[in-house]
Scaffold this active site. Structure first.
Site, PDB file in Angstrom:
ATOM      1  CB  SER A  76      -0.846  -0.016   1.280  1.00 60.20           C
ATOM      2  OG  SER A  76      -1.380   1.260   1.545  1.00 60.20           O
ATOM      3  CE1 TYR A 127      -3.384  -2.374   5.227  1.00 54.21           C
ATOM      4  CE2 TYR A 127      -2.826  -0.105   4.681  1.00 54.21           C
ATOM      5  CZ  TYR A 127      -3.311  -1.342   4.297  1.00 54.21           C
ATOM      6  OH  TYR A 127      -3.726  -1.546   3.006  1.00 54.21           O
TER       7      TYR A 127
HETATM    8  N1  NAD Z   1      -8.768  -0.672  -1.236  1.00 53.42           N
HETATM    9  C1  NAD Z   1      -7.689   0.067  -1.162  1.00 53.42           C
HETATM   10  O1  NAD Z   1      -7.702   1.286  -1.417  1.00 53.42           O
HETATM   11  C2  NAD Z   1      -6.372  -0.552  -0.785  1.00 53.42           C
HETATM   12  C3  NAD Z   1      -5.238   0.269  -0.736  1.00 53.42           C
HETATM   13  C4  NAD Z   1      -4.010  -0.270  -0.408  1.00 53.42           C
HETATM   14  C5  NAD Z   1      -3.897  -1.633  -0.158  1.00 53.42           C
HETATM   15  N2  NAD Z   1      -5.001  -2.410  -0.175  1.00 53.42           N
HETATM   16  C6  NAD Z   1      -4.825  -3.838   0.140  1.00 53.42           C
HETATM   17  O2  NAD Z   1      -5.484  -4.619  -0.820  1.00 53.42           O
HETATM   18  C7  NAD Z   1      -5.870  -5.864  -0.225  1.00 53.42           C
HETATM   19  C8  NAD Z   1      -7.335  -6.155  -0.522  1.00 53.42           C
HETATM   20  O3  NAD Z   1      -8.155  -5.157   0.087  1.00 53.42           O
HETATM   21  P1  NAD Z   1      -9.595  -4.741  -0.470  1.00 53.42           P
HETATM   22  O4  NAD Z   1      -9.594  -3.267  -0.571  1.00 53.42           O
HETATM   23  O5  NAD Z   1      -9.961  -5.558  -1.659  1.00 53.42           O
HETATM   24  O6  NAD Z   1     -10.510  -5.111   0.799  1.00 53.42           O
HETATM   25  P2  NAD Z   1     -11.915  -5.899   0.889  1.00 53.42           P
HETATM   26  O7  NAD Z   1     -12.350  -5.761   2.306  1.00 53.42           O
HETATM   27  O8  NAD Z   1     -12.835  -5.469  -0.186  1.00 53.42           O
HETATM   28  O9  NAD Z   1     -11.487  -7.405   0.581  1.00 53.42           O
HETATM   29  C9  NAD Z   1     -10.565  -8.079   1.407  1.00 53.42           C
HETATM   30  C10 NAD Z   1     -10.988  -9.523   1.566  1.00 53.42           C
HETATM   31  O10 NAD Z   1     -10.008 -10.153   2.415  1.00 53.42           O
HETATM   32  C11 NAD Z   1     -10.694 -10.962   3.359  1.00 53.42           C
HETATM   33  N3  NAD Z   1      -9.875 -11.092   4.572  1.00 53.42           N
HETATM   34  C12 NAD Z   1      -9.589 -10.126   5.480  1.00 53.42           C
HETATM   35  N4  NAD Z   1      -8.844 -10.645   6.459  1.00 53.42           N
HETATM   36  C13 NAD Z   1      -8.667 -11.953   6.180  1.00 53.42           C
HETATM   37  C14 NAD Z   1      -8.014 -13.006   6.829  1.00 53.42           C
HETATM   38  N5  NAD Z   1      -7.400 -12.805   8.002  1.00 53.42           N
HETATM   39  N6  NAD Z   1      -8.021 -14.230   6.259  1.00 53.42           N
HETATM   40  C15 NAD Z   1      -8.650 -14.444   5.073  1.00 53.42           C
HETATM   41  N7  NAD Z   1      -9.314 -13.469   4.419  1.00 53.42           N
HETATM   42  C16 NAD Z   1      -9.325 -12.250   4.967  1.00 53.42           C
HETATM   43  C17 NAD Z   1     -12.003 -10.243   3.656  1.00 53.42           C
HETATM   44  O11 NAD Z   1     -12.982 -11.135   4.185  1.00 53.42           O
HETATM   45  C18 NAD Z   1     -12.356  -9.669   2.299  1.00 53.42           C
HETATM   46  O12 NAD Z   1     -13.205 -10.525   1.567  1.00 53.42           O
HETATM   47  C19 NAD Z   1      -5.539  -5.743   1.267  1.00 53.42           C
HETATM   48  O13 NAD Z   1      -4.283  -6.337   1.525  1.00 53.42           O
HETATM   49  C20 NAD Z   1      -5.455  -4.252   1.469  1.00 53.42           C
HETATM   50  O14 NAD Z   1      -4.659  -3.893   2.571  1.00 53.42           O
HETATM   51  C21 NAD Z   1      -6.230  -1.909  -0.492  1.00 53.42           C
END
Ligand code: NAD
Length: 276
Positions: free
Chosen positions: A153, A166
């Site tokens: 991120s 984080y």
């Molecule tokens: N959305 C953003 O702007 C953004 C920015 C930077 C990084 N990220 C990273 O992208 C990745 C995906 O995030 P997203 O935005 O799609 O979130 P999201 O909440 O839409 O999806 C994440 C999924 O991961 C699952 N999850 C969470 N913890 C878990 C665990 N301990 N074991 C198994 N599954 C688990 C959740 O149930 C969910 O379905 C993450 O690593 C997040 O930190 C997202």
């Protein structure tokens, strides 16, 4: 037309929703067979069904990536279902924010465990399988490049107030990526990171501003303050948050043969945002 990932086996954590789900659909559309993981069974199964309805192949391995036995179970699912591993995407995650003076040890370790320890365990469990596959490839005169993509991120690259846990985990995964790129080069594995800026998902939605998600038995707040979100969007050179399909596109780039000589890198997928 030949698909770029025909027959490959891809494991994707947290692929029941958001970015992970879009990665699963994209890689499957290009011919990969998918092991879908999520904490929650229902969205995991929904992704499996969506892949199948589109003509692809997928199986679910439901569970918390932080469970001590998860990594072995995840790797074994790929081996028993598809007899191999070609692509591993460490994507599962959530945020549990707080300024440092208010952050508990529980809050710190929960996020480090999910975003850093879990990928470490998954990759450690994958190593003997990948080493054996790579050896067999060498003996058969085949050159197959395998791929690891870890999700980081902008918070891990530049820091973000209120996200000490984080941002530390997301910086840590960059270090693990660089190290494994060096350890696994001889196995023909590329190891790269994608660092997202702002991608529109449950994690960042305003609609979900007051909602919570049950993670590891805890009610964790999901969503962002709408004013903060608007400010953030204004600071993005492309002027908007990214879609999950756009986020999946960046992962896809690291999975295709055209990136076979790219390793140890972190690619920002942030609409041009280079700091927060
Ligand atoms: N959305 C953003 O702007 C953004 C920015 C930077 C990084 N990220 C990273 O992208 C990745 C995906 O995030 P997203 O935005 O799609 O979130 P999201 O909440 O839409 O999806 C994440 C999924 O991961 C699952 N999850 C969470 N913890 C878990 C665990 N301990 N074991 C198994 N599954 C688990 C959740 O149930 C969910 O379905 C993450 O690593 C997040 O930190 C997202």
């Amino acid at each position: 037309m030949t698909r770029k990932l025909e027959g490959k086996v891809a494991l994707i954590t947290g692929s029941g929703r958001g970015i992970g789900r879009s990665i699963a659909l994209k890689l499957a559309a290009e011919g990969a067979r998918i092991v879908v993981n999520d904490l929650d069974a229902e969205p995991a199964q929904e992704t499996v069904e969506s892949v199948r309805q589109a003509g692809g192949t997928a199986v679910a391995c439901v569970g918390n990536v932080t469970a001590p036995d998860f990594a072995e179970r995840f790797i074994n699912t790929a081996v028993s279902e598809y007899q191999g591993i070609d692509i591993i995407i460490n994507n599962a995650g959530y945020t549990w924010d707080g300024v440092i003076q208010k952050m508990t040890d529980e809050q710190w370790y929960a996020i480090i465990d999910c975003h850093l320890t879990a990928p470490f365990r998954i990759l450690r469990a994958a190593q003997p399988v990948i080493r054996a596959l790579s050896k067999a490839d060498g003996e058969a005169g085949r050159r197959i490049v395998r791929k690891v993509v870890n999700i980081s991120s902008v918070a891990g690259m530049f820091g973000n107030a209120g996200q000490g846990n984080y941002s530390s985990a997301k910086a840590g995964i960059v270090g693990l990526t660089q190290t494994l790129a060096k350890e696994w080069g001889r196995l023909n594995v590329t190891v790269n990171c994608i660092a997202y800026g702002f991608i529109k998902t449950r994690l960042t939605s305003t609609a979900a501003g007051e909602s919570t998600a049950k993670i590891d038995g805890r009610d964790i707040k999901v969503g962002m303050n709408p004013d903060l979100l608007m400010m953030l969007e204004r600071s993005i050179p492309l002027g908007r948050g990214g879609t999950t399909d756009e986020a999946a596109g960046a992962v896809y780039l690291m999975c295709i043969p055209e990136s076979d000589y790219v390793s140890g890198q972190t690619l920002l997928c942030s609409g041009g945002l280079t700091g927060i």
